[in-house]
Design a protein around this motif. Structure first.
Motif, PDB file in Angstrom:
ATOM      1  N   GLU A 142      27.634  44.851  35.631  1.00  0.00           N
ATOM      2  CA  GLU A 142      27.691  43.589  36.355  1.00  0.00           C
ATOM      3  C   GLU A 142      28.460  42.537  35.563  1.00  0.00           C
ATOM      4  O   GLU A 142      29.204  41.728  36.144  1.00  0.00           O
ATOM      5  CB  GLU A 142      26.290  43.073  36.665  1.00  0.00           C
ATOM      6  CG  GLU A 142      26.302  41.796  37.475  1.00  0.00           C
ATOM      7  CD  GLU A 142      24.971  41.488  38.120  1.00  0.00           C
ATOM      8  OE1 GLU A 142      24.898  40.457  38.833  1.00  0.00           O
ATOM      9  OE2 GLU A 142      24.009  42.269  37.946  1.00  0.00           O
TER      10      GLU A 142
ATOM     11  N   SER B 100      38.238  41.597  47.094  1.00  0.00           N
ATOM     12  CA  SER B 100      37.618  42.656  46.308  1.00  0.00           C
ATOM     13  C   SER B 100      37.557  43.932  47.126  1.00  0.00           C
ATOM     14  O   SER B 100      37.310  43.898  48.341  1.00  0.00           O
ATOM     15  CB  SER B 100      36.202  42.252  45.875  1.00  0.00           C
ATOM     16  OG  SER B 100      36.224  41.077  45.115  1.00  0.00           O
ATOM     17  N   ASP B 101      37.756  45.042  46.461  1.00  0.00           N
ATOM     18  CA  ASP B 101      37.802  46.328  47.144  1.00  0.00           C
ATOM     19  C   ASP B 101      36.951  47.315  46.367  1.00  0.00           C
ATOM     20  O   ASP B 101      37.042  47.396  45.135  1.00  0.00           O
ATOM     21  CB  ASP B 101      39.257  46.808  47.223  1.00  0.00           C
ATOM     22  CG  ASP B 101      39.417  47.948  48.208  1.00  0.00           C
ATOM     23  OD1 ASP B 101      38.510  48.152  49.039  1.00  0.00           O
ATOM     24  OD2 ASP B 101      40.448  48.639  48.144  1.00  0.00           O
ATOM     25  N   TRP B 102      36.110  48.050  47.061  1.00  0.00           N
ATOM     26  CA  TRP B 102      35.258  49.074  46.442  1.00  0.00           C
ATOM     27  C   TRP B 102      35.906  50.437  46.605  1.00  0.00           C
ATOM     28  O   TRP B 102      36.349  50.813  47.693  1.00  0.00           O
ATOM     29  CB  TRP B 102      33.871  49.076  47.091  1.00  0.00           C
ATOM     30  CG  TRP B 102      33.039  50.303  46.773  1.00  0.00           C
ATOM     31  CD1 TRP B 102      33.085  51.515  47.409  1.00  0.00           C
ATOM     32  CD2 TRP B 102      32.051  50.432  45.749  1.00  0.00           C
ATOM     33  NE1 TRP B 102      32.167  52.387  46.851  1.00  0.00           N
ATOM     34  CE2 TRP B 102      31.530  51.751  45.823  1.00  0.00           C
ATOM     35  CE3 TRP B 102      31.558  49.568  44.777  1.00  0.00           C
ATOM     36  CZ2 TRP B 102      30.528  52.216  44.961  1.00  0.00           C
ATOM     37  CZ3 TRP B 102      30.553  50.041  43.924  1.00  0.00           C
ATOM     38  CH2 TRP B 102      30.064  51.339  44.012  1.00  0.00           C
TER      39      TRP B 102
ATOM     40  N   PHE C 137      28.097  45.228  43.241  1.00  0.00           N
ATOM     41  CA  PHE C 137      29.283  44.853  44.009  1.00  0.00           C
ATOM     42  C   PHE C 137      28.902  44.001  45.218  1.00  0.00           C
ATOM     43  O   PHE C 137      29.564  42.992  45.507  1.00  0.00           O
ATOM     44  CB  PHE C 137      30.024  46.113  44.457  1.00  0.00           C
ATOM     45  CG  PHE C 137      31.306  45.840  45.195  1.00  0.00           C
ATOM     46  CD1 PHE C 137      32.460  45.510  44.501  1.00  0.00           C
ATOM     47  CD2 PHE C 137      31.365  45.924  46.577  1.00  0.00           C
ATOM     48  CE1 PHE C 137      33.647  45.255  45.171  1.00  0.00           C
ATOM     49  CE2 PHE C 137      32.548  45.679  47.263  1.00  0.00           C
ATOM     50  CZ  PHE C 137      33.692  45.340  46.549  1.00  0.00           C
ATOM     51  N   GLU C 138      27.825  44.377  45.912  1.00  0.00           N
ATOM     52  CA  GLU C 138      27.398  43.626  47.094  1.00  0.00           C
ATOM     53  C   GLU C 138      26.926  42.229  46.717  1.00  0.00           C
ATOM     54  O   GLU C 138      27.184  41.262  47.442  1.00  0.00           O
ATOM     55  CB  GLU C 138      26.283  44.388  47.820  1.00  0.00           C
ATOM     56  CG  GLU C 138      26.745  45.667  48.500  1.00  0.00           C
ATOM     57  CD  GLU C 138      27.780  45.408  49.583  1.00  0.00           C
ATOM     58  OE1 GLU C 138      27.692  44.348  50.253  1.00  0.00           O
ATOM     59  OE2 GLU C 138      28.687  46.232  49.755  1.00  0.00           O
ATOM     60  N   ARG C 139      26.242  42.095  45.582  1.00  0.00           N
ATOM     61  CA  ARG C 139      25.805  40.767  45.144  1.00  0.00           C
ATOM     62  C   ARG C 139      27.003  39.863  44.888  1.00  0.00           C
ATOM     63  O   ARG C 139      26.982  38.673  45.220  1.00  0.00           O
ATOM     64  CB  ARG C 139      24.949  40.871  43.885  1.00  0.00           C
ATOM     65  CG  ARG C 139      23.521  41.296  44.134  1.00  0.00           C
ATOM     66  CD  ARG C 139      22.636  40.936  42.960  1.00  0.00           C
ATOM     67  NE  ARG C 139      23.037  41.593  41.726  1.00  0.00           N
ATOM     68  CZ  ARG C 139      22.608  42.778  41.347  1.00  0.00           C
ATOM     69  NH1 ARG C 139      21.780  43.467  42.141  1.00  0.00           N
ATOM     70  NH2 ARG C 139      22.989  43.310  40.207  1.00  0.00           N
TER      71      ARG C 139
ATOM     72  N   ALA D 286      26.733  49.843  43.426  1.00  0.00           N
ATOM     73  CA  ALA D 286      26.997  49.297  44.759  1.00  0.00           C
ATOM     74  C   ALA D 286      26.257  47.983  44.968  1.00  0.00           C
ATOM     75  O   ALA D 286      26.795  47.045  45.577  1.00  0.00           O
ATOM     76  CB  ALA D 286      26.591  50.313  45.825  1.00  0.00           C
ATOM     77  N   ALA D 287      25.024  47.893  44.462  1.00  0.00           N
ATOM     78  CA  ALA D 287      24.262  46.653  44.600  1.00  0.00           C
ATOM     79  C   ALA D 287      24.922  45.514  43.825  1.00  0.00           C
ATOM     80  O   ALA D 287      24.958  44.366  44.289  1.00  0.00           O
ATOM     81  CB  ALA D 287      22.833  46.871  44.112  1.00  0.00           C
TER      82      ALA D 287
ATOM     83  N   LEU E  37      29.911  40.007  46.345  1.00  0.00           N
ATOM     84  CA  LEU E  37      30.494  39.622  47.629  1.00  0.00           C
ATOM     85  C   LEU E  37      29.696  38.504  48.282  1.00  0.00           C
ATOM     86  O   LEU E  37      30.248  37.627  48.946  1.00  0.00           O
ATOM     87  CB  LEU E  37      30.567  40.826  48.559  1.00  0.00           C
ATOM     88  CG  LEU E  37      31.603  41.913  48.229  1.00  0.00           C
ATOM     89  CD1 LEU E  37      31.589  42.986  49.307  1.00  0.00           C
ATOM     90  CD2 LEU E  37      32.999  41.323  48.096  1.00  0.00           C
ATOM     91  N   GLN E  38      28.364  38.521  48.106  1.00  0.00           N
ATOM     92  CA  GLN E  38      27.528  37.482  48.691  1.00  0.00           C
ATOM     93  C   GLN E  38      27.711  36.155  47.983  1.00  0.00           C
ATOM     94  O   GLN E  38      27.650  35.088  48.596  1.00  0.00           O
ATOM     95  CB  GLN E  38      26.059  37.906  48.627  1.00  0.00           C
ATOM     96  CG  GLN E  38      25.721  39.091  49.497  1.00  0.00           C
ATOM     97  CD  GLN E  38      24.306  39.589  49.291  1.00  0.00           C
ATOM     98  OE1 GLN E  38      23.521  39.003  48.556  1.00  0.00           O
ATOM     99  NE2 GLN E  38      23.960  40.692  49.947  1.00  0.00           N
TER     100      GLN E  38
END
Length: 277
Positions: free
Chosen positions: A18, A87-89, A76-78, A73-74, A80-81
């Motif tokens: 992170e 950003s690209d996964w 990355f999602e945080r 993944a979590a 984005l929020q």
């Protein structure tokens, strides 16, 4: 000219992932860069029974640890929020980790990688030589984030470790955006008895052409097996938030052979290191 238009950050199951991602995001925002987060780990290896006749069979690749993927993944999602950015996964699905990451890195301007933490078992599904292998294999600059401590996308003090080599020149050129944003740039040049022109003079002229006029020079360090530790000591003394240096090494009989200072930085640096081969 903006030379950081594409940033590739490595994600895995470690807690430090992170920190790397947030640092890469802040760099991308500062330099208007596209950011790709690549989840890349090695699948587990499943033991198999010997074939008839006692001939040992080859191990079979298992699955990627689902908990490690879920953690990345979590993270990355945080992000984005919290932030809206380009950003690209991406993720590897059983492909050779080092080779596949190198292929992705060939079309990026900067890799953001993590120093290996021997105490974090969540990182053991990443090859132990991952950082040095992708750096040497891709030829792209890498911002290597230490496994402890705070990091900044805009360090106020930067230490440049110079040797009269193409590796050092590549690191310096690619790190110019970081140097231009710093309040203090410190130079340490390895003594070279064969160079008739003092390297500090050429470095000052080159940096001045790129808008970096105020630099502080330090006594040259001896090119010895203790050079890495001496460089880290100097970085600590001046309070550097970033070290810029060339990365030295090669592959021999499937074994990565690194220079002493390069090895020291990869294993022991406590501040981010901008390194290029």
């Amino acid at each position: 000219m903006n030379t950081l238009r594409s940033i590739l950050v490595h994600l895995d199951g470690t807690e430090r992932a992170e920190v790397r991602l947030r640092l890469a995001h802040r760099l991308a925002a500062m330099h208007d860069s596209a950011l790709t987060a690549l989840f890349a780990v090695s699948p587990s290896v499943l033991a198999v029974l010997p074939l008839m006749g006692g001939i040992p069979s080859m191990p079979m690749a298992g699955e990627v640890d689902p908990d490690h993927r879920a953690h990345a993944a979590a993270v990355f999602e945080r992000l984005l929020q919290d932030h809206a950015n380009r950003s690209d996964w991406r993720e590897l699905r059983g492909e050779p980790v080092v080779e596949s990451f190198i292929q992705r890195a060939l079309t990026c301007d900067l890799m953001v990688l993590g120093q290996r933490n021997p105490r974090d078992v969540a990182g053991f599904d990443v090859p132990g030589d991952f950082v040095e292998a992708v750096m040497l294999g891709s030829g792209k600059p890498a911002l290597i984030v230490p496994f402890a401590g705070r990091v900044s996308p805009k360090p106020e003090k930067v230490l440049v470790a110079w040797r009269s080599t193409r590796e050092s020149a590549h690191a310096l050129t690619t790190a110019l955006p970081m140097l231009q944003a710093a309040k203090e740039v410190h130079l340490e040049a390895c003594a070279d008895s064969e160079d008739p022109v003092p390297p500090m003079s050429r470095l000052r002229d080159y940096l001045r052409l790129h808008g970096i006029g105020q630099v502080q020079e330090h006594r040259a360090l001896e090119d010895s097996r203790h050079a890495g530790q001496a460089l880290l000591s100097l970085a600590g003394k001046i309070g550097a938030g970033l070290i810029v240096m060339g990365g030295y090494g090669h592959s021999r009989a499937r074994e990565l052979v690194l220079g002493g200072a390069t090895r020291t930085m990869l294993e022991s640096a406590t501040v981010p290191v901008w390194m290029a081969h």
